[in-house]
Design a protein around this motif. Structure first.
Motif, mmCIF file in Angstrom:
data_model
loop_
_atom_site.group_PDB
_atom_site.id
_atom_site.type_symbol
_atom_site.label_atom_id
_atom_site.label_comp_id
_atom_site.label_asym_id
_atom_site.label_seq_id
_atom_site.Cartn_x
_atom_site.Cartn_y
_atom_site.Cartn_z
ATOM 1 N N PHE A 144 -10.009 86.189 16.270
ATOM 2 C CA PHE A 144 -10.412 87.422 15.602
ATOM 3 C C PHE A 144 -11.535 87.192 14.597
ATOM 4 O O PHE A 144 -11.769 86.084 14.145
ATOM 5 C CB PHE A 144 -9.218 88.063 14.881
ATOM 6 N N GLY A 145 -12.187 88.294 14.250
ATOM 7 C CA GLY A 145 -13.130 88.354 13.142
ATOM 8 C C GLY A 145 -12.813 89.600 12.351
ATOM 9 O O GLY A 145 -12.550 90.662 12.938
ATOM 10 N N VAL A 146 -12.781 89.491 11.013
ATOM 11 C CA VAL A 146 -12.452 90.640 10.170
ATOM 12 C C VAL A 146 -13.557 90.878 9.157
ATOM 13 O O VAL A 146 -13.950 89.975 8.422
ATOM 14 C CB VAL A 146 -11.113 90.421 9.419
ATOM 15 N N ALA A 185 -13.452 96.311 9.732
ATOM 16 C CA ALA A 185 -12.970 96.368 11.110
ATOM 17 C C ALA A 185 -12.366 95.026 11.509
ATOM 18 O O ALA A 185 -12.564 94.013 10.833
ATOM 19 C CB ALA A 185 -14.116 96.723 12.053
ATOM 20 N N ILE A 186 -11.656 95.064 12.618
ATOM 21 C CA ILE A 186 -11.074 93.864 13.223
ATOM 22 C C ILE A 186 -11.542 93.824 14.671
ATOM 23 O O ILE A 186 -11.364 94.797 15.407
ATOM 24 C CB ILE A 186 -9.530 93.904 13.173
ATOM 25 N N VAL A 187 -12.146 92.713 15.058
ATOM 26 C CA VAL A 187 -12.565 92.514 16.450
ATOM 27 C C VAL A 187 -11.844 91.281 16.966
ATOM 28 O O VAL A 187 -11.831 90.240 16.318
ATOM 29 C CB VAL A 187 -14.094 92.347 16.574
ATOM 30 N N VAL A 243 -11.400 99.837 13.955
ATOM 31 C CA VAL A 243 -11.774 100.064 12.562
ATOM 32 C C VAL A 243 -10.539 99.722 11.738
ATOM 33 O O VAL A 243 -9.419 99.696 12.249
ATOM 34 C CB VAL A 243 -12.235 101.521 12.310
ATOM 35 N N MET A 244 -10.734 99.418 10.465
ATOM 36 C CA MET A 244 -9.609 99.091 9.601
ATOM 37 C C MET A 244 -8.646 100.278 9.619
ATOM 38 O O MET A 244 -9.053 101.408 9.348
ATOM 39 C CB MET A 244 -10.093 98.805 8.179
ATOM 40 N N PRO A 245 -7.381 100.044 9.999
ATOM 41 C CA PRO A 245 -6.440 101.166 10.115
ATOM 42 C C PRO A 245 -6.124 101.769 8.744
ATOM 43 O O PRO A 245 -5.649 101.077 7.852
ATOM 44 C CB PRO A 245 -5.196 100.532 10.748
ATOM 45 N N LEU A 246 -6.420 103.055 8.602
ATOM 46 C CA LEU A 246 -6.211 103.747 7.330
ATOM 47 C C LEU A 246 -5.183 104.852 7.474
ATOM 48 O O LEU A 246 -5.088 105.498 8.523
ATOM 49 C CB LEU A 246 -7.523 104.351 6.823
ATOM 50 N N ARG A 263 -13.691 109.962 15.665
ATOM 51 C CA ARG A 263 -14.665 110.998 15.320
ATOM 52 C C ARG A 263 -15.970 110.438 14.770
ATOM 53 O O ARG A 263 -16.835 111.193 14.326
ATOM 54 C CB ARG A 263 -14.063 111.939 14.286
ATOM 55 N N ILE A 264 -16.114 109.144 14.764
ATOM 56 C CA ILE A 264 -17.321 108.524 14.212
ATOM 57 C C ILE A 264 -18.502 108.833 15.126
ATOM 58 O O ILE A 264 -18.419 108.677 16.336
ATOM 59 C CB ILE A 264 -17.116 106.995 14.067
ATOM 60 N N ARG A 265 -19.610 109.286 14.529
ATOM 61 C CA ARG A 265 -20.782 109.668 15.324
ATOM 62 C C ARG A 265 -21.846 108.582 15.404
ATOM 63 O O ARG A 265 -22.518 108.446 16.404
ATOM 64 C CB ARG A 265 -21.399 110.936 14.758
ATOM 65 N N LYS A 266 -22.031 107.833 14.317
ATOM 66 C CA LYS A 266 -23.041 106.771 14.353
ATOM 67 C C LYS A 266 -22.319 105.422 14.444
ATOM 68 O O LYS A 266 -21.161 105.303 14.050
ATOM 69 C CB LYS A 266 -23.980 106.834 13.152
ATOM 70 N N PRO A 267 -22.977 104.404 14.969
ATOM 71 C CA PRO A 267 -22.320 103.094 15.135
ATOM 72 C C PRO A 267 -21.698 102.587 13.835
ATOM 73 O O PRO A 267 -22.306 102.669 12.768
ATOM 74 C CB PRO A 267 -23.457 102.185 15.600
ATOM 75 N N HIS A 268 -20.487 102.089 13.931
ATOM 76 C CA HIS A 268 -19.705 101.623 12.789
ATOM 77 C C HIS A 268 -20.148 100.211 12.420
ATOM 78 O O HIS A 268 -19.946 99.269 13.176
ATOM 79 C CB HIS A 268 -18.220 101.642 13.165
ATOM 80 N N ASP A 269 -20.758 100.057 11.238
ATOM 81 C CA ASP A 269 -21.289 98.741 10.861
ATOM 82 C C ASP A 269 -20.188 97.717 10.626
ATOM 83 O O ASP A 269 -20.409 96.514 10.777
ATOM 84 C CB ASP A 269 -22.227 98.833 9.656
ATOM 85 N N GLY A 270 -18.980 98.150 10.286
ATOM 86 C CA GLY A 270 -17.858 97.218 10.127
ATOM 87 C C GLY A 270 -17.499 96.543 11.444
ATOM 88 O O GLY A 270 -17.203 95.341 11.483
ATOM 89 N N ILE A 271 -17.555 97.307 12.532
ATOM 90 C CA ILE A 271 -17.279 96.731 13.854
ATOM 91 C C ILE A 271 -18.381 95.731 14.211
ATOM 92 O O ILE A 271 -18.107 94.652 14.739
ATOM 93 C CB ILE A 271 -17.149 97.818 14.942
ATOM 94 N N GLY A 272 -19.627 96.072 13.907
ATOM 95 C CA GLY A 272 -20.736 95.149 14.163
ATOM 96 C C GLY A 272 -20.558 93.841 13.411
ATOM 97 O O GLY A 272 -20.688 92.755 13.982
ATOM 98 N N ASP A 273 -20.233 93.926 12.126
ATOM 99 C CA ASP A 273 -20.026 92.715 11.321
ATOM 100 C C ASP A 273 -18.826 91.916 11.823
ATOM 101 O O ASP A 273 -18.897 90.688 11.945
ATOM 102 C CB ASP A 273 -19.833 93.070 9.842
ATOM 103 N N ALA A 274 -17.720 92.594 12.115
ATOM 104 C CA ALA A 274 -16.518 91.895 12.583
ATOM 105 C C ALA A 274 -16.765 91.193 13.924
ATOM 106 O O ALA A 274 -16.272 90.080 14.150
ATOM 107 C CB ALA A 274 -15.343 92.864 12.703
#
Length: 177
Positions: free
Chosen positions: A3-5, A12-14, A27-30, A133-144
């Motif tokens: 994993f990467g967090v 996010a967690i990948v 995405v980080m579960p909220l 519902r996210i419309r633009k790419p989630h930068d947390g997922i990219g970083d993870a």
């Protein structure tokens, strides 16, 4: 599975399969009370190891734009919460500075959030960068995704050339549960 967090409520967690292919991205579960730690624990306890981004809180300082103290406290709590989930599950992990994984993974780019998103979508074509519902790419997922790839590459290098391990341990703090 590894994993990467990317830490934080916008984190996010990948997870990657042992061959380096994408397993899934979250995405980080909220919930209403913030991060759902039981869900983070479920996702990470299935893994054999991974990396989390080592963070510095930057409370207000002289003349510099910094994070408000309450945000810094919350951010640090997210970091320690992920570490606690991993320690409870007895999953080994490495804390990696953003500058280290960006140097290795985003070579030849401006090392921005957009570069991480572009790397993730190129390296893992099936990755969903706009969950829910996210419309633009989630930068947390990219970083993870970049952090997970960094861990995959460095672990493979350690297997191929174990003498480099000492150098890696000096630069990055290794933690085993």
């Amino acid at each position: 599975m590894i994993f990467g967090v990317d830490i934080g409520q916008r984190g996010a967690i990948v997870r990657l399969n042992d061959d380096g292919s994408l397993h899934d991205a979250h995405v980080m579960p909220l919930g209403y009370e913030g991060i759902q730690w039981h869900r983070v624990h479920e996702l990470l306890s299935e893994c054999s190891g991974g990396a989390i981004e080592w963070v510095n809180a930057m409370p207000s300082g002289a003349g510099k734009i910094r994070m408000p103290a309450t945000s810094a406290f919350s951010f640090g709590g997210s970091f320690e919460g992920v570490k606690a989930c991993l320690q409870i599950a007895r999953v080994p992990f490495v804390e990696i500075r953003a500058s280290s994984w960006k140097k290795k993974i985003l070579t030849g780019t401006d090392k921005s959030k957009d570069s991480a998103i572009e790397f993730a979508t190129t390296r893992f074509p099936g990755i969903n960068m706009t969950p829910g519902r996210i419309r633009k790419p989630h930068d947390g997922i990219g970083d993870a995704a970049c952090i997970a790839e960094w861990y995959y590459i460095t672990q493979r290098e350690k297997l191929l050339c174990p003498t480099k391990e000492k150098k890696c341990r000096r630069k990055n703090k290794t933690t085993s549960a």
